[in-house]
Design an enzyme around this catalytic site. Structure first.
Site, PDB file in Angstrom:
ATOM      1  N   LYS A 142       0.848  -1.192   0.090  1.00  0.00           N
ATOM      2  CA  LYS A 142       0.142   0.052  -0.025  1.00  0.00           C
ATOM      3  C   LYS A 142       0.926   1.199   0.076  1.00  0.00           C
ATOM      4  CE  LYS A 142      -2.019  -0.958   3.999  1.00  0.00           C
ATOM      5  NZ  LYS A 142      -1.358  -2.288   4.227  1.00  0.00           N
ATOM      6  N   ARG A 198      -9.940   0.118   8.581  1.00  0.00           N
ATOM      7  CA  ARG A 198      -9.403  -1.294   9.301  1.00  0.00           C
ATOM      8  C   ARG A 198     -10.455  -2.203   9.790  1.00  0.00           C
ATOM      9  NH1 ARG A 198      -3.696   0.270   8.784  1.00  0.00           N
ATOM     10  NH2 ARG A 198      -2.893  -1.684   9.503  1.00  0.00           N
ATOM     11  N   ARG A 224      11.771  -5.709   5.550  1.00  0.00           N
ATOM     12  CA  ARG A 224      11.522  -4.416   5.308  1.00  0.00           C
ATOM     13  C   ARG A 224      12.551  -3.667   6.018  1.00  0.00           C
ATOM     14  NH1 ARG A 224       5.861  -1.609   5.413  1.00  0.00           N
ATOM     15  NH2 ARG A 224       5.953  -2.629   7.567  1.00  0.00           N
ATOM     16  N   ARG A 258      11.188  -1.389  11.339  1.00  0.00           N
ATOM     17  CA  ARG A 258      10.047  -0.970  12.130  1.00  0.00           C
ATOM     18  C   ARG A 258       9.597  -1.906  13.303  1.00  0.00           C
ATOM     19  NH1 ARG A 258       5.019   0.246   8.262  1.00  0.00           N
ATOM     20  NH2 ARG A 258       3.785  -0.899   9.946  1.00  0.00           N
ATOM     21  N   ARG A 304      -0.284  -8.801  13.523  1.00  0.00           N
ATOM     22  CA  ARG A 304      -1.178  -7.824  12.581  1.00  0.00           C
ATOM     23  C   ARG A 304      -1.865  -8.692  11.412  1.00  0.00           C
ATOM     24  NH1 ARG A 304       4.165  -5.103  10.678  1.00  0.00           N
ATOM     25  NH2 ARG A 304       2.801  -3.875   9.392  1.00  0.00           N
TER      26      ARG A 304
END
Ligand code: AP5
Ligand code: MG
Ligand code: ZN
Length: 207
Positions: free
Chosen positions: A15, A86, A120, A153, A164
């Site tokens: 996204k 969400r 990431r 992160r 998540r």
């Protein structure tokens, strides 16, 4: 051409990667609740700070997030919205405050999501996104754009990623189903290179 674009997808679906490119391509505001919350992690609210929820992989309470989105959309002349809604309550709220021109869902398998998230790295200075394997920087640990340090992160550890994803399947999949039932959903296979996925999205928006 569509001006108010909603980008839906699981954590790691791309996204953020695609929203940035879309915002540039169509000269739109990039509105993303994740980045807004990370910039205000220690903000005191009546529910506590966003940090406590985010580091556990849980959703930040709706009133906090709804307000952020309302203000950002009011200020935007055309936007790409990423990370919201969400859950169904947020979807209902969004419906009250704006009109959408395109709703896009990036579909990516769970296995690929876990690989993308745990690999990431983000720039501590400018927020640029990398992946140790799929989108490596020229020099390991250093941002190509600004020379800043690349960090992981706090919610990209494997354990929090699993949480998540569970939150996504429980709370956000019903939102996707809701748009699908309305017949408004553009479903894009998100398992291709970032440029290929971008072409698929722009083709779908323009045709
Ligand atoms: P948020 O920041 O929104 O995180 P997320 O939805 O979990 O999604 P990500 O940002 O992790 O993934 P992305 O889809 O943007 O993927 P990216 O492009 O970076 O939310 C964080 C937290 O904030 C939530 O857990 C919650 O606590 C809170 N929150 C936020 N919004 C909320 C709301 N509305 N209500 C309540 N709480 C809220 O890509 C991922 C990786 O893959 C990168 O490394 C990238 O380089 C790589 N990659 C991207 N595209 C490709 C590709 N095509 N091929 C290979 N690799 C790729
Ligand atoms: Mg993101
Ligand atoms: Zn940088």
């Amino acid at each position: 051409m569509s001006r108010n674009i909603l980008l839906l997808g699981a954590p790691g679906a791309g996204k953020g990667t695609q929203s940035k490119k879309l915002a540039e391509e169509y000269d739109l505001e990039h509105v993303t609740t994740g980045d807004a919350l990370r910039a205000n992690k220690d903000m005191e609210t009546e529910y506590g700070t966003p940090r406590s929820f985010m580091e556990a992989g849980e959703l930040v309470p709706d009133p906090v997030v709804n307000e952020i989105v309302k203000v950002a959309l009011e200020e935007a002349d055309g936007y790409v919205l990423d990370g919201y809604p969400r859950n169904l309550d947020q979807a209902e709220y969004l419906d009250e405050i704006t009109d959408l021109d395109a709703v896009i869902y990036l579909d990516v398998s769970e296995e690929e999501l876990v690989d993308r998230l745990t690999g990431r790295r983000v720039c501590d200075e400018c927020g640029a996104n990398y992946h140790v394997e799929f989108q490596p920087p020229e020099e390991a640990g250093v941002c190509d754009e600004c020379g800043g340090e690349l960090i992981q992160r706090e919610d990209d550890t494997e354990e929090t990623v699993r949480e998540r994803l569970q939150v996504f399947y429980d709370n956000t999949e019903p939102v996707i189903e809701h748009f699908r039932e309305q017949g408004d959903l553009i479903e894009i296979d998100g398992e291709a290179t970032p440029d290929e996925v971008f072409d698929r999205i722009t083709d779908a928006i323009e045709n």
